[in-house]
Motif scaffolding. Structure first.
Motif, PDB file in Angstrom:
ATOM      1  N   ARG A 120       0.613  -1.181  -0.137  1.00 26.02           N
ATOM      2  CA  ARG A 120       0.009  -0.149  -0.007  1.00 26.02           C
ATOM      3  C   ARG A 120       0.841   0.989   0.114  1.00 26.02           C
ATOM      4  NH1 ARG A 120      -3.567  -2.795   3.654  1.00 26.02           N
ATOM      5  NH2 ARG A 120      -2.899  -1.390   5.348  1.00 26.02           N
ATOM      6  N   VAL A 121       1.942   1.173   0.578  1.00 28.85           N
ATOM      7  CA  VAL A 121       2.993   2.405   0.708  1.00 28.85           C
ATOM      8  C   VAL A 121       3.434   2.785  -0.901  1.00 28.85           C
ATOM      9  CG1 VAL A 121       5.258   3.136   0.827  1.00 28.85           C
ATOM     10  CG2 VAL A 121       4.247   1.996   2.640  1.00 28.85           C
ATOM     11  N   PHE A 122       3.389   1.711  -1.699  1.00 30.39           N
ATOM     12  CA  PHE A 122       3.725   2.118  -3.057  1.00 30.39           C
ATOM     13  C   PHE A 122       2.631   2.771  -3.910  1.00 30.39           C
ATOM     14  CE2 PHE A 122       7.071  -0.944  -2.255  1.00 30.39           C
ATOM     15  CZ  PHE A 122       8.200  -0.441  -2.949  1.00 30.39           C
ATOM     16  N   VAL A 123       1.468   2.126  -3.344  1.00 24.51           N
ATOM     17  CA  VAL A 123       0.044   2.604  -4.140  1.00 24.51           C
ATOM     18  C   VAL A 123      -0.170   4.224  -3.605  1.00 24.51           C
ATOM     19  CG1 VAL A 123      -2.317   2.465  -4.307  1.00 24.51           C
ATOM     20  CG2 VAL A 123      -0.699   0.533  -4.236  1.00 24.51           C
ATOM     21  N   ASN A 124       0.133   4.508  -2.312  1.00 18.57           N
ATOM     22  CA  ASN A 124      -0.146   5.744  -1.720  1.00 18.57           C
ATOM     23  C   ASN A 124       0.654   6.810  -2.242  1.00 18.57           C
ATOM     24  OD1 ASN A 124      -2.347   4.740  -0.193  1.00 18.57           O
ATOM     25  ND2 ASN A 124      -0.873   4.163   1.477  1.00 18.57           N
ATOM     26  N   ILE A 125       1.988   6.459  -2.624  1.00 21.55           N
ATOM     27  CA  ILE A 125       2.721   7.464  -2.914  1.00 21.55           C
ATOM     28  C   ILE A 125       3.162   7.537  -4.461  1.00 21.55           C
ATOM     29  CG2 ILE A 125       4.180   7.692  -0.631  1.00 21.55           C
ATOM     30  CD1 ILE A 125       6.299   6.133  -1.883  1.00 21.55           C
ATOM     31  N   GLU A 126       2.015   7.120  -5.236  1.00 33.69           N
ATOM     32  CA  GLU A 126       2.148   6.804  -6.546  1.00 33.69           C
ATOM     33  C   GLU A 126       2.665   8.015  -7.378  1.00 33.69           C
ATOM     34  OE1 GLU A 126      -0.756   5.658 -10.490  1.00 33.69           O
ATOM     35  OE2 GLU A 126      -1.447   5.749  -8.185  1.00 33.69           O
ATOM     36  N   ASP A 127       3.787   7.959  -8.180  1.00 35.06           N
ATOM     37  CA  ASP A 127       4.155   9.291  -9.107  1.00 35.06           C
ATOM     38  C   ASP A 127       5.391   8.419  -9.943  1.00 35.06           C
ATOM     39  OD1 ASP A 127       6.459   8.644  -7.649  1.00 35.06           O
ATOM     40  OD2 ASP A 127       6.518  10.836  -6.792  1.00 35.06           O
ATOM     41  N   GLU A 128       5.521   9.228 -11.034  1.00 38.23           N
ATOM     42  CA  GLU A 128       6.559   8.796 -11.951  1.00 38.23           C
ATOM     43  C   GLU A 128       7.732   8.041 -11.639  1.00 38.23           C
ATOM     44  OE1 GLU A 128       7.368   7.290 -15.461  1.00 38.23           O
ATOM     45  OE2 GLU A 128       5.443   8.382 -15.206  1.00 38.23           O
ATOM     46  N   ASP A 129       8.428   8.514 -10.523  1.00 37.70           N
ATOM     47  CA  ASP A 129       9.240   7.950  -9.515  1.00 37.70           C
ATOM     48  C   ASP A 129       9.351   6.726  -9.264  1.00 37.70           C
ATOM     49  OD1 ASP A 129      10.900  10.320 -10.404  1.00 37.70           O
ATOM     50  OD2 ASP A 129      10.709  11.204  -8.578  1.00 37.70           O
ATOM     51  N   THR A 130       7.964   6.414  -8.753  1.00 37.05           N
ATOM     52  CA  THR A 130       7.643   5.229  -8.215  1.00 37.05           C
ATOM     53  C   THR A 130       7.512   4.133  -9.258  1.00 37.05           C
ATOM     54  OG1 THR A 130       6.277   6.209  -6.362  1.00 37.05           O
ATOM     55  CG2 THR A 130       5.678   3.937  -6.795  1.00 37.05           C
ATOM     56  N   TYR A 131       6.816   4.497 -10.409  1.00 28.76           N
ATOM     57  CA  TYR A 131       6.859   3.548 -11.497  1.00 28.76           C
ATOM     58  C   TYR A 131       8.453   2.993 -12.095  1.00 28.76           C
ATOM     59  CZ  TYR A 131       1.846   3.952 -11.878  1.00 28.76           C
ATOM     60  OH  TYR A 131       0.595   4.103 -11.639  1.00 28.76           O
ATOM     61  N   SER A 132       9.348   4.093 -12.027  1.00 32.54           N
ATOM     62  CA  SER A 132      10.581   3.701 -12.409  1.00 32.54           C
ATOM     63  C   SER A 132      11.163   3.005 -11.404  1.00 32.54           C
ATOM     64  CB  SER A 132      11.378   5.162 -12.383  1.00 32.54           C
ATOM     65  OG  SER A 132      10.787   6.003 -13.607  1.00 32.54           O
ATOM     66  N   PHE A 133      11.040   3.246 -10.350  1.00 32.27           N
ATOM     67  CA  PHE A 133      11.520   2.390  -9.019  1.00 32.27           C
ATOM     68  C   PHE A 133      11.237   0.869  -9.311  1.00 32.27           C
ATOM     69  CE2 PHE A 133      11.467   0.275  -4.991  1.00 32.27           C
ATOM     70  CZ  PHE A 133      12.413   0.556  -4.264  1.00 32.27           C
ATOM     71  N   ILE A 134       9.767   0.780  -9.535  1.00 34.47           N
ATOM     72  CA  ILE A 134       9.161  -0.548  -9.533  1.00 34.47           C
ATOM     73  C   ILE A 134       9.973  -1.356 -10.794  1.00 34.47           C
ATOM     74  CG2 ILE A 134       7.224  -2.170 -10.149  1.00 34.47           C
ATOM     75  CD1 ILE A 134       5.619   0.055  -8.397  1.00 34.47           C
ATOM     76  N   ALA A 135       9.934  -0.558 -11.737  1.00 41.51           N
ATOM     77  CA  ALA A 135      10.581  -1.422 -13.068  1.00 41.51           C
ATOM     78  C   ALA A 135      12.045  -1.609 -12.942  1.00 41.51           C
ATOM     79  CB  ALA A 135      10.414  -0.111 -14.118  1.00 41.51           C
ATOM     80  N   ARG A 136      12.708  -0.906 -12.218  1.00 44.24           N
ATOM     81  CA  ARG A 136      14.224  -1.054 -12.256  1.00 44.24           C
ATOM     82  C   ARG A 136      14.396  -2.344 -11.365  1.00 44.24           C
ATOM     83  NH1 ARG A 136      14.860   4.440 -11.315  1.00 44.24           N
ATOM     84  NH2 ARG A 136      15.086   4.206  -9.221  1.00 44.24           N
ATOM     85  N   ARG A 137      13.702  -2.408 -10.054  1.00 41.03           N
ATOM     86  CA  ARG A 137      13.586  -3.454  -9.354  1.00 41.03           C
ATOM     87  C   ARG A 137      13.175  -4.857  -9.795  1.00 41.03           C
ATOM     88  NH1 ARG A 137      15.569  -2.452  -3.816  1.00 41.03           N
ATOM     89  NH2 ARG A 137      16.471  -0.448  -4.040  1.00 41.03           N
ATOM     90  N   LEU A 138      12.145  -4.624 -10.530  1.00 42.67           N
ATOM     91  CA  LEU A 138      11.715  -5.948 -10.962  1.00 42.67           C
ATOM     92  C   LEU A 138      12.403  -6.588 -12.008  1.00 42.67           C
ATOM     93  CD1 LEU A 138       7.656  -4.979 -11.823  1.00 42.67           C
ATOM     94  CD2 LEU A 138       8.679  -7.091 -10.110  1.00 42.67           C
ATOM     95  N   ARG A 139      13.367  -5.735 -12.886  1.00 40.09           N
ATOM     96  CA  ARG A 139      14.375  -6.294 -13.777  1.00 40.09           C
ATOM     97  C   ARG A 139      15.358  -7.036 -12.835  1.00 40.09           C
ATOM     98  NH1 ARG A 139      13.049  -1.607 -16.611  1.00 40.09           N
ATOM     99  NH2 ARG A 139      14.911  -0.429 -15.620  1.00 40.09           N
ATOM    100  N   ARG A 140      15.706  -6.477 -11.760  1.00 41.59           N
ATOM    101  CA  ARG A 140      16.834  -7.076 -11.034  1.00 41.59           C
ATOM    102  C   ARG A 140      16.292  -8.318 -10.328  1.00 41.59           C
ATOM    103  NH1 ARG A 140      18.714  -2.108  -7.087  1.00 41.59           N
ATOM    104  NH2 ARG A 140      19.419  -0.438  -8.828  1.00 41.59           N
ATOM    105  N   LEU A 141      15.096  -8.634 -10.266  1.00 43.02           N
ATOM    106  CA  LEU A 141      14.559  -9.757  -9.507  1.00 43.02           C
ATOM    107  C   LEU A 141      13.761 -10.811 -10.717  1.00 43.02           C
ATOM    108  CD1 LEU A 141      12.565  -7.840  -6.491  1.00 43.02           C
ATOM    109  CD2 LEU A 141      14.862  -9.128  -6.692  1.00 43.02           C
ATOM    110  N   ARG A 142      14.262 -10.408 -12.003  1.00 43.87           N
ATOM    111  CA  ARG A 142      13.451 -11.198 -13.003  1.00 43.87           C
ATOM    112  C   ARG A 142      13.664 -12.789 -12.848  1.00 43.87           C
ATOM    113  NH1 ARG A 142      17.402  -8.339 -15.630  1.00 43.87           N
ATOM    114  NH2 ARG A 142      18.761  -9.575 -16.846  1.00 43.87           N
ATOM    115  N   PHE A 143      14.590 -13.295 -12.266  1.00 39.71           N
ATOM    116  CA  PHE A 143      14.757 -14.649 -11.990  1.00 39.71           C
ATOM    117  C   PHE A 143      14.598 -15.033 -10.811  1.00 39.71           C
ATOM    118  CE2 PHE A 143      17.992 -13.341 -15.554  1.00 39.71           C
ATOM    119  CZ  PHE A 143      17.388 -13.745 -16.644  1.00 39.71           C
ATOM    120  N   ALA A 144      13.948 -14.333  -9.938  1.00 37.28           N
ATOM    121  CA  ALA A 144      13.897 -14.916  -8.665  1.00 37.28           C
ATOM    122  C   ALA A 144      12.705 -15.892  -8.429  1.00 37.28           C
ATOM    123  CB  ALA A 144      13.501 -13.699  -7.652  1.00 37.28           C
ATOM    124  N   SER A 145      12.933 -16.826  -7.728  1.00 35.65           N
ATOM    125  CA  SER A 145      11.809 -18.017  -7.382  1.00 35.65           C
ATOM    126  C   SER A 145      10.723 -17.172  -6.471  1.00 35.65           C
ATOM    127  CB  SER A 145      12.326 -19.164  -6.794  1.00 35.65           C
ATOM    128  OG  SER A 145      11.230 -20.173  -6.251  1.00 35.65           O
TER     129      SER A 145
END
Length: 748
Positions: A120-145
């Motif tokens: 909910r923290v990510f949803v509450n502070i939604e802005d363009e920087d939040t989307y960029s943060f999520i995109a970067r982190r998901l790329r780093r975690l793309r092979f995680a189980s």
């Protein structure tokens, strides 16, 4: 393309800061960390102040990671809640970035409520920087189980995107992620999420990217309308497919077993419509029941089909599977003890919801041997660092359904349940929803059969404490449990609570429990009647208390078959109350009286006389509305008493018959019974009986004067020899009638 929602205005942000306790003289850092462990609003204020400082991020990160297992869930929740306000309430651009970093650390928290709060923290502070943060982190975690900590963080980030206020931008992030080389689990998760968000399915990542490019020019409202239209069409197709499948199922039921099983098998293989698979599981479970299910090979094959949907022991579920959970539960509903071990192995599942499903299934199985694995898992959950209270609650409820205070191995179930509930009470706000465990424990304690008195004493003692709890849901469960246990203290606790309980729905439960106690413990039946009877006079039936009291008393008197208790009820209702209203309240009970001949030869003389007395009372209750039925009751009592129905004992019955005759417009016959009552009363009759008898006689004369004036004068003349015993209160009325008849005679 619509811009993202703006941040809170600075004035509102300042107000938020003030509301959370920004003050001129702030306490020290160590004092703030001490307050953070206290829970409640004090902890929230401390968390906000610590985050606002900007130099405590690393220490807050360590608390959220909970590496040493010492940070309470409540403290972690307070930290996460402060991130939203702290990020939005300050002009410092570094705070939103810090909030995202800290929330990211909590996405894999073993406590589900904490992980959800981090999303909910990510949803509450939604802005363009939040989307960029999520995109970067998901790329780093793309092979995680997804079973690992990093995989849980990736799952949380995807969930945050699905809940964003701008789904158009969120789907762009997910579609771009698909162009990366992803692990199979994350790729499957992203595809499923995109399908839910857009109500469509594409085969390749390129198709998803092309679609997002085509829809980039749409406004957010236009994008949403497009998705809504597609979702409506898709749901309609789902419904059509489900309807076709159900028609095939119904046709299969009417034909041979092979067709039925084949249709159900195809239903289990249906991947588009979840409701179809659920219906197939439910139908197979019905066929697989040991009692009331199919017979022979059909039952065995139905169970085998259900079992085929379970994951293999060596396979770890990627995420929670609703169908697997339903299959586990429904295997328990078959009542087949041979499935115990297969169900029990899911108590060790990684998914807390699968563990909860296994607990529910074992509870439904009700096999005594199931208590051992349930208790073992409960003890394990009790000490686990990442324990899930919902699982604990399901385990407690399952042990209650099995109903044994001790396992086959001799372990004390009831003592363990009490201990766990006390721990939940002590935890208070540090555990989310601790009342769930306490409530389930109270319910379970009421279901157990106690082989040892010490176990029962301990359970009743704990339930007595819960009956005074601040939470009404706990008091409700405690009252219900106390009502079902045979212990001398249960009724005392309930009787004390009935008049003091402020919550209506809890008071109803207490009243029900008092009625059950009266049935279980005959020694308290009379006292229970005294407690329940007053509610019968609440004709408006406020909150349903009158109906519940009536039902409880009917059960207690066994629908009129228990004559001593019914007699006790009659005396309690009549005591210090207006007779007519009391008889109206009693009539539903009296209608169920047995006939005198049905008692049998073994019935005592006292029981026969008690029954006749109750039938006589029923006659008086029926008299205003059903005079013919009342007349039959009075006649039955006279016949039943035989030679004993003479003199003063017969006078009230003559009076009742006379009143019934008068109501049936037979004044001459009514007068005859009134005269018989006067004569039967003797020389020193009770004043009330004498007044009622003379009143009936004069009423009969007046009624006759309207129907047959000549007959009325004849009837009145018969009263002359008896006039010496006329009550003083009726002499004026008697003289008026005498004058009336004299005038009528003179006029002739």
């Amino acid at each position: 393309m619509t811009l993202l929602p703006p941040r809170l205005p600075s004035v509102l942000a300042a107000l938020l800061a003030c509301a959370l306790g920004a003050s001129a003289a702030e306490p020290s850092v160590e004092e703030l960390y001490k307050r953070l462990n206290e829970g409640g609003d004090v902890a929230k204020q401390a968390a906000f102040q610590l985050f606002r400082r900007g130099d405590q991020d690393q220490r807050l990160r360590n608390l959220l990671r909970n590496a040493e297992g010492k940070t309470k869930p409540g403290s972690r929740l307070c930290i996460l809640e402060s991130l939203t306000y702290g990020a939005l309430a300050q002009g410092d651009p570094t705070r939103p970035r810090a909030a995202r970093e800290l929330a990211f650390e909590a996405l894999d928290d073993p406590e589900q409520e904490v992980a959800r709060r981090a999303v909910r923290v990510f949803v509450n502070i939604e802005d363009e920087d939040t989307y960029s943060f999520i995109a970067r982190r998901l790329r780093r975690l793309r092979f995680a189980s997804l079973e690992s900590g990093p995989g849980q963080r990736a799952l949380g980030l995807v969930q945050a995107l699905e809940r964003m206020r701008n789904p158009q931008r969120a789907t762009e992030v997910l579609a771009r992620l698909l162009t990366e080389r992803l692990g199979p689990q994350l790729e499957s998760l992203v595809l499923d999420t995109l399908e839910r968000m857009t109500a469509q399915r594409f085969r390749t990542p390129e198709q998803w990217v092309n679609w997002t490019e085509r829809t980039r020019t749409l406004t957010l409202d236009e994008w949403r309308r497009d998705v809504a239209a597609r979702r409506t069409t898709r749901f309609r197709n789902y419904e059509d497919a489900a309807e076709d499948w159900f028609k095939a199922l119904l046709a299969a039921v009417a034909n041979d077993h092979e067709q039925l099983l084949d249709t159900l098998r195809r239903g289990l293989e249906q991947t588009t419509i979840l409701s179809v698979r659920k219906r197939a599981v439910l139908e197979l479970a019905r066929l697989g029941r040991v009692e009331g299910g199919a017979e022979g090979p059909l039952r065995e094959r139905a169970v085998a089909l259900l079992r085929s949907q379970l994951p293999k022991p060596e396979e770890a579920a990627v995420s929670f599977d609703e169908i697997q959970s339903l299959v586990i539960q429904k295997l328990g509903s078959t009542g087949d003890p041979a499935l115990l071990e297969e169900i029990a192995r899911f108590l060790d599942a990684r998914s807390s919801r699968l563990r909860a499903a296994a607990a529910r299934a074992l509870g439904a199985l009700k096999a005594p041997a199931a208590a051992d694995p349930l208790l073992a898992e409960l003890l394990q959950e009790r000490t686990a660092q990442d324990r899930d209270l919902s699982v604990v609650g399901e385990l407690v409820e399952a042990l209650g359904r099995i109903g044994r205070s001790r396992t086959l191995a001799g372990e004390r179930v009831s003592s363990t349940l009490v201990a766990i509930a006390r721990e939940a009470q002590a935890a208070g706000s540090d555990d989310p929803h601790p009342s769930l465990v306490v409530t389930r424990t109270a319910e379970a304690l009421g279901r157990l059969s106690y082989a040892d008195e010490s176990d029962l004493d301990e359970a009743v003692g704990f339930l007595t404490e819960l009956a005074e709890a601040a939470d009404p849901k706990i008091r409700f469960a405690a009252a219900t449990a106390l009502g079902s246990l045979q212990h001398p203290n249960c009724f005392k606790v309930l009787a004390s609570r009935l008049g003091r309980e402020p919550e209506l729905y809890v008071r109803r439960a207490v009243l029900d429990a008092v009625g059950l106690q009266a049935v279980l413990v005959p020694e308290v039946a009379n006292e229970a009647i005294s407690l329940l009877a007053p509610y019968l006079f609440d004709l408006s039936d406020t909150g349903g208390m009158r109906r519940r009291s009536f039902d409880a008393l009917r059960r207690l008197t066994r629908n009129g078959a228990d004559l001593p208790l019914l007699d006790r009820l009659v005396r309690a209702v009549l005591q210090n109350r207006e007779r007519a209203s009391a008889l109206a309240v009693l009539l539903p009970f009296l209608r169920e009286l047995p006939e005198p001949d049905s008692l049998g030869e073994e019935a005592s003389a006292a029981d026969r006389e008690r029954l006749l007395g109750l039938i006589e009372l029923r006659g008086w209750a029926l008299l205003p509305q059903e005079p013919r039925a009342a007349l039959a009751d009075f006649e039955a009592v006279l016949a039943g008493r035989g030679e004993n129905a003479t003199g003063l004992a017969a006078a009230p019955l003559y009076l009742g018959k006379g009143r019934a005759k008068l109501a049936l417009e037979l004044p001459a016959e009514a007068f005859a019974f009134a005269r018989a009552a006067i004569e039967a009363a003797g020389e020193e009759p009770p004043e009330r009986l004498l007044v009622d008898s003379w009143t009936l006689a004069l009423d009969a004369v007046e009624a006759s004067s309207k129907m047959q004036p000549g007959k009325a004068e004849e009837l009145f003349a018969q009263l002359g020899p008896l006039a010496e015993g006329l009550p003083e209160s009726l002499r004026e009325r008697y003289r008026a009638l005498d004058e009336e008849f004299k005038k009528a005679k003179a006029s002739k």
